[in-house]
Design an enzyme around this catalytic site. Structure first.
Site, short mmCIF file in Angstrom:
data_model
loop_
_atom_site.label_atom_id
_atom_site.label_comp_id
_atom_site.label_asym_id
_atom_site.label_seq_id
_atom_site.Cartn_x
_atom_site.Cartn_y
_atom_site.Cartn_z
N PRO A 11 -81.49 -51.62 -36.04
CA PRO A 11 -80.51 -52.48 -35.39
C PRO A 11 -79.14 -51.82 -35.17
O PRO A 11 -78.67 -51.04 -35.99
CB PRO A 11 -80.38 -53.68 -36.34
CG PRO A 11 -80.87 -53.19 -37.65
CD PRO A 11 -81.90 -52.15 -37.35
N ASN A 12 -78.58 -52.17 -34.04
CA ASN A 12 -77.23 -51.79 -33.61
C ASN A 12 -77.10 -50.34 -33.18
O ASN A 12 -76.04 -49.95 -32.70
CB ASN A 12 -76.19 -52.13 -34.69
CG ASN A 12 -76.16 -53.60 -35.00
OD1 ASN A 12 -76.12 -54.43 -34.09
ND2 ASN A 12 -76.22 -53.94 -36.27
N ARG A 19 -69.81 -48.33 -30.71
CA ARG A 19 -69.67 -49.04 -31.98
C ARG A 19 -69.02 -48.13 -33.02
O ARG A 19 -69.60 -47.14 -33.44
CB ARG A 19 -71.04 -49.49 -32.49
CG ARG A 19 -70.96 -50.19 -33.82
CD ARG A 19 -72.33 -50.57 -34.35
NE ARG A 19 -72.20 -51.20 -35.64
CZ ARG A 19 -72.97 -50.92 -36.69
NH1 ARG A 19 -73.95 -50.04 -36.56
NH2 ARG A 19 -72.78 -51.53 -37.83
N TYR A 24 -69.49 -43.64 -36.74
CA TYR A 24 -70.82 -43.23 -36.26
C TYR A 24 -70.80 -42.14 -35.20
O TYR A 24 -71.85 -41.67 -34.77
CB TYR A 24 -71.56 -44.46 -35.71
CG TYR A 24 -71.74 -45.53 -36.75
CD1 TYR A 24 -72.59 -45.33 -37.83
CD2 TYR A 24 -71.05 -46.73 -36.67
CE1 TYR A 24 -72.75 -46.31 -38.80
CE2 TYR A 24 -71.20 -47.71 -37.64
CZ TYR A 24 -72.05 -47.49 -38.70
OH TYR A 24 -72.20 -48.45 -39.66
N ASN A 75 -84.24 -44.04 -38.70
CA ASN A 75 -82.95 -44.56 -39.11
C ASN A 75 -83.10 -46.08 -39.11
O ASN A 75 -82.95 -46.72 -38.07
CB ASN A 75 -81.83 -44.13 -38.16
CG ASN A 75 -80.47 -44.60 -38.63
OD1 ASN A 75 -80.36 -45.49 -39.46
ND2 ASN A 75 -79.42 -44.00 -38.09
N ALA A 78 -79.23 -50.97 -41.07
CA ALA A 78 -79.02 -51.99 -42.11
C ALA A 78 -80.31 -52.41 -42.80
O ALA A 78 -80.28 -52.84 -43.96
CB ALA A 78 -78.31 -53.19 -41.51
N GLU A 99 -85.97 -40.25 -43.73
CA GLU A 99 -84.94 -41.28 -43.51
C GLU A 99 -83.66 -40.57 -43.09
O GLU A 99 -83.26 -39.58 -43.72
CB GLU A 99 -84.71 -42.07 -44.80
CG GLU A 99 -83.67 -43.15 -44.69
CD GLU A 99 -83.43 -43.88 -46.01
OE1 GLU A 99 -82.61 -44.82 -46.00
OE2 GLU A 99 -84.04 -43.53 -47.05
N HIS A 101 -79.53 -41.03 -41.55
CA HIS A 101 -78.37 -41.88 -41.31
C HIS A 101 -77.24 -41.03 -40.75
O HIS A 101 -77.07 -39.87 -41.15
CB HIS A 101 -77.90 -42.56 -42.59
CG HIS A 101 -78.90 -43.50 -43.16
ND1 HIS A 101 -79.08 -44.78 -42.67
CD2 HIS A 101 -79.80 -43.34 -44.16
CE1 HIS A 101 -80.05 -45.36 -43.36
NE2 HIS A 101 -80.50 -44.51 -44.26
N ARG A 108 -70.23 -45.23 -48.92
CA ARG A 108 -69.79 -46.44 -48.22
C ARG A 108 -69.81 -47.65 -49.15
O ARG A 108 -69.73 -47.52 -50.36
CB ARG A 108 -70.65 -46.64 -46.97
CG ARG A 108 -70.38 -45.49 -45.98
CD ARG A 108 -70.95 -45.68 -44.63
NE ARG A 108 -70.52 -46.94 -44.04
CZ ARG A 108 -71.15 -47.50 -43.02
NH1 ARG A 108 -72.23 -46.94 -42.49
NH2 ARG A 108 -70.72 -48.64 -42.50
#
Length: 145
Positions: A11-12, A19, A24, A75, A78, A99, A101, A108
């Site tokens: 998502p996103n 964004r 990012y 990725n 969330a 994985e 990111h 974070r």
């Protein structure tokens, strides 16, 4: 049927480039996919790229990858921190799972410190912006040797 590496994004990530670019980066998802595709070609691999904002669609894409891909670069965004369903689907993958990111999730918010995906991944790459994806392709190529 040609075997490929699945590049799955949650998502996103369709909003990359606009964004929160300080977190990012400025690269769009299309630009990242292009870079990943070019890097994969160097190792003789092809990429199937998929992005969704829906957890169920991401699980379906993982299922497709379990049947057809030699490895998964994902990725989950969330969903890394919330989805047992994605974790369970990834556990079915016989090949490597990486994985990835963009940001360093360990630096974070506290809720990002736990990933359901990490325990079923061959490795985790985070914190290098869009270059994290290139590093993931290089690692995947090494794992597939």
């Amino acid at each position: 049927m040609t075997k490929y590496i699945s590049l799955l994004n949650g998502p996103n990530l369709n909003l990359l480039g606009t964004r929160n670019p300080t977190q990012y980066g400025a690269a769009t998802l299309d630009q990242i996919v292009h870079r990943v595709d070019e890097e994969a070609k160097k190792f003789g691999h092809t990429i199937w790229a998929f992005q969704t904002n829906s957890e169920g669609d991401l699980v379906d894409a993982i299922h497709k990858s379990v049947r057809e891909a030699v490895g998964i670069i994902i990725n989950p965004a969330a969903y890394s921190h919330t989805s047992v369903a994605i974790r369970d689907a990834l556990e079915c993958m016989a090949g490597p799972v990486i994985e990835v990111h963009l940001s360093n999730i360990a630096a974070r918010e506290d809720f990002r410190l736990h990933s359901f995906v990490s325990p079923v991944a061959s490795g985790v790459i985070s914190g290098f912006g869009s270059h994290s994806y290139v590093l993931a392709v290089q690692a995947m190529a090494e794992l597939l040797k």
